[in-house]
Scaffold this motif. Structure first.
Motif, mmCIF file in Angstrom:
data_model
loop_
_atom_site.group_PDB
_atom_site.id
_atom_site.type_symbol
_atom_site.label_atom_id
_atom_site.label_comp_id
_atom_site.label_asym_id
_atom_site.label_seq_id
_atom_site.Cartn_x
_atom_site.Cartn_y
_atom_site.Cartn_z
ATOM 1 N N THR A 58 47.366 35.979 39.297
ATOM 2 C CA THR A 58 46.020 35.830 38.886
ATOM 3 C C THR A 58 46.156 36.416 37.350
ATOM 4 O O THR A 58 46.672 37.386 37.108
ATOM 5 C CB THR A 58 45.148 36.635 39.930
ATOM 6 O OG1 THR A 58 45.274 36.161 41.060
ATOM 7 C CG2 THR A 58 43.728 36.513 39.183
ATOM 8 N N VAL A 59 45.188 35.511 36.567
ATOM 9 C CA VAL A 59 44.769 35.834 35.417
ATOM 10 C C VAL A 59 43.231 36.123 35.082
ATOM 11 O O VAL A 59 42.602 35.415 35.632
ATOM 12 C CB VAL A 59 45.520 34.951 34.385
ATOM 13 C CG1 VAL A 59 44.872 33.583 34.609
ATOM 14 C CG2 VAL A 59 45.130 35.393 32.841
ATOM 15 N N TYR A 60 43.102 37.113 34.538
ATOM 16 C CA TYR A 60 41.428 37.400 34.487
ATOM 17 C C TYR A 60 41.166 37.271 32.960
ATOM 18 O O TYR A 60 41.736 37.402 32.032
ATOM 19 C CB TYR A 60 41.264 38.632 34.816
ATOM 20 C CG TYR A 60 41.667 39.197 36.198
ATOM 21 C CD1 TYR A 60 42.878 39.761 36.394
ATOM 22 C CD2 TYR A 60 41.004 38.722 37.369
ATOM 23 C CE1 TYR A 60 43.399 40.054 37.676
ATOM 24 C CE2 TYR A 60 41.576 39.025 38.660
ATOM 25 C CZ TYR A 60 42.638 39.657 38.707
ATOM 26 O OH TYR A 60 43.138 39.831 40.174
ATOM 27 N N LEU A 61 39.675 37.033 32.767
ATOM 28 C CA LEU A 61 39.120 36.903 31.418
ATOM 29 C C LEU A 61 37.684 37.722 31.752
ATOM 30 O O LEU A 61 36.668 37.344 32.259
ATOM 31 C CB LEU A 61 38.789 35.501 30.900
ATOM 32 C CG LEU A 61 38.112 35.346 29.449
ATOM 33 C CD1 LEU A 61 39.171 35.912 28.468
ATOM 34 C CD2 LEU A 61 37.696 34.136 29.018
ATOM 35 N N GLN A 62 37.890 38.948 31.080
ATOM 36 C CA GLN A 62 36.636 39.787 31.049
ATOM 37 C C GLN A 62 35.803 39.381 29.870
ATOM 38 O O GLN A 62 36.261 39.563 28.670
ATOM 39 C CB GLN A 62 36.780 41.086 31.276
ATOM 40 C CG GLN A 62 35.786 42.207 31.160
ATOM 41 C CD GLN A 62 34.859 42.181 32.243
ATOM 42 O OE1 GLN A 62 35.311 42.149 33.703
ATOM 43 N NE2 GLN A 62 33.546 42.156 32.155
ATOM 44 N N MET A 63 34.658 39.011 30.074
ATOM 45 C CA MET A 63 33.813 38.526 28.939
ATOM 46 C C MET A 63 32.472 39.500 29.078
ATOM 47 O O MET A 63 31.683 39.402 29.820
ATOM 48 C CB MET A 63 33.206 37.227 29.125
ATOM 49 C CG MET A 63 34.498 36.218 29.354
ATOM 50 S SD MET A 63 34.137 34.502 29.576
ATOM 51 C CE MET A 63 32.871 34.540 30.991
ATOM 52 N N ASN A 64 32.276 40.004 27.899
ATOM 53 C CA ASN A 64 31.269 41.087 27.705
ATOM 54 C C ASN A 64 30.406 40.702 26.476
ATOM 55 O O ASN A 64 30.833 40.084 25.474
ATOM 56 C CB ASN A 64 31.622 42.594 27.419
ATOM 57 C CG ASN A 64 32.366 43.193 28.722
ATOM 58 O OD1 ASN A 64 32.284 42.883 29.902
ATOM 59 N ND2 ASN A 64 33.393 44.047 28.213
#
Length: 120
Positions: free
Chosen positions: A77-83
């Motif tokens: 799994t790859v994630y993209l945390q967007m703040n």
């Protein structure tokens, strides 16, 4: 063959956060670079971030300091945390598997995309 399935998109107010996930099937995940791209209506697909198999990362200038890409090879799994999301981040977000690059042509496999909408 690699299959990619994105999740985590949605509607959020400006300044809010979302975390996108991309689950991959296939035996080459741990060796592939994984990238995130986005495409807004009427615009070309745009590079967002990429992470190499060993964790090196590259982000577009427009998201530096706000978005973080990470991966869990044990979970494929790859994630993209967007703040601190902005209305201009509104787009369909795609994950892709391929070479460590900001150019879409270097990626062999793509997910179906997940919609992110940021309201002002």
């Amino acid at each position: 063959q690699v299959q990619l399935v994105e999740s985590g998109g949605g509607l959020v107010q400006a300044g809010g956060s979302l975390r996108l996930s991309c689950a991959a099937s296939g035996s080459t995940f741990s060796r592939d670079a994984m990238g995130w791209f986005r495409q807004a209506p009427g615009k070309e697909r745009e590079f967002v971030a990429v992470i190499s198999w060993n964790g090196s990362t590259l982000q577009a200038n427009s998201v530096k300091g706000r978005f973080t890409i990470s991966r869990d090879n044990a979970k494929n799994t790859v994630y993209l945390q967007m703040n601190n999301l902005k209305p201009e981040d509104t787009a369909v977000y795609y994950c892709a598997a391929g070479s460590y690059s900001s150019w879409p042509g270097r990626y062999d496999y793509w997910g179906q995309g997940t919609q992110v909408t940021v309201s002002s």
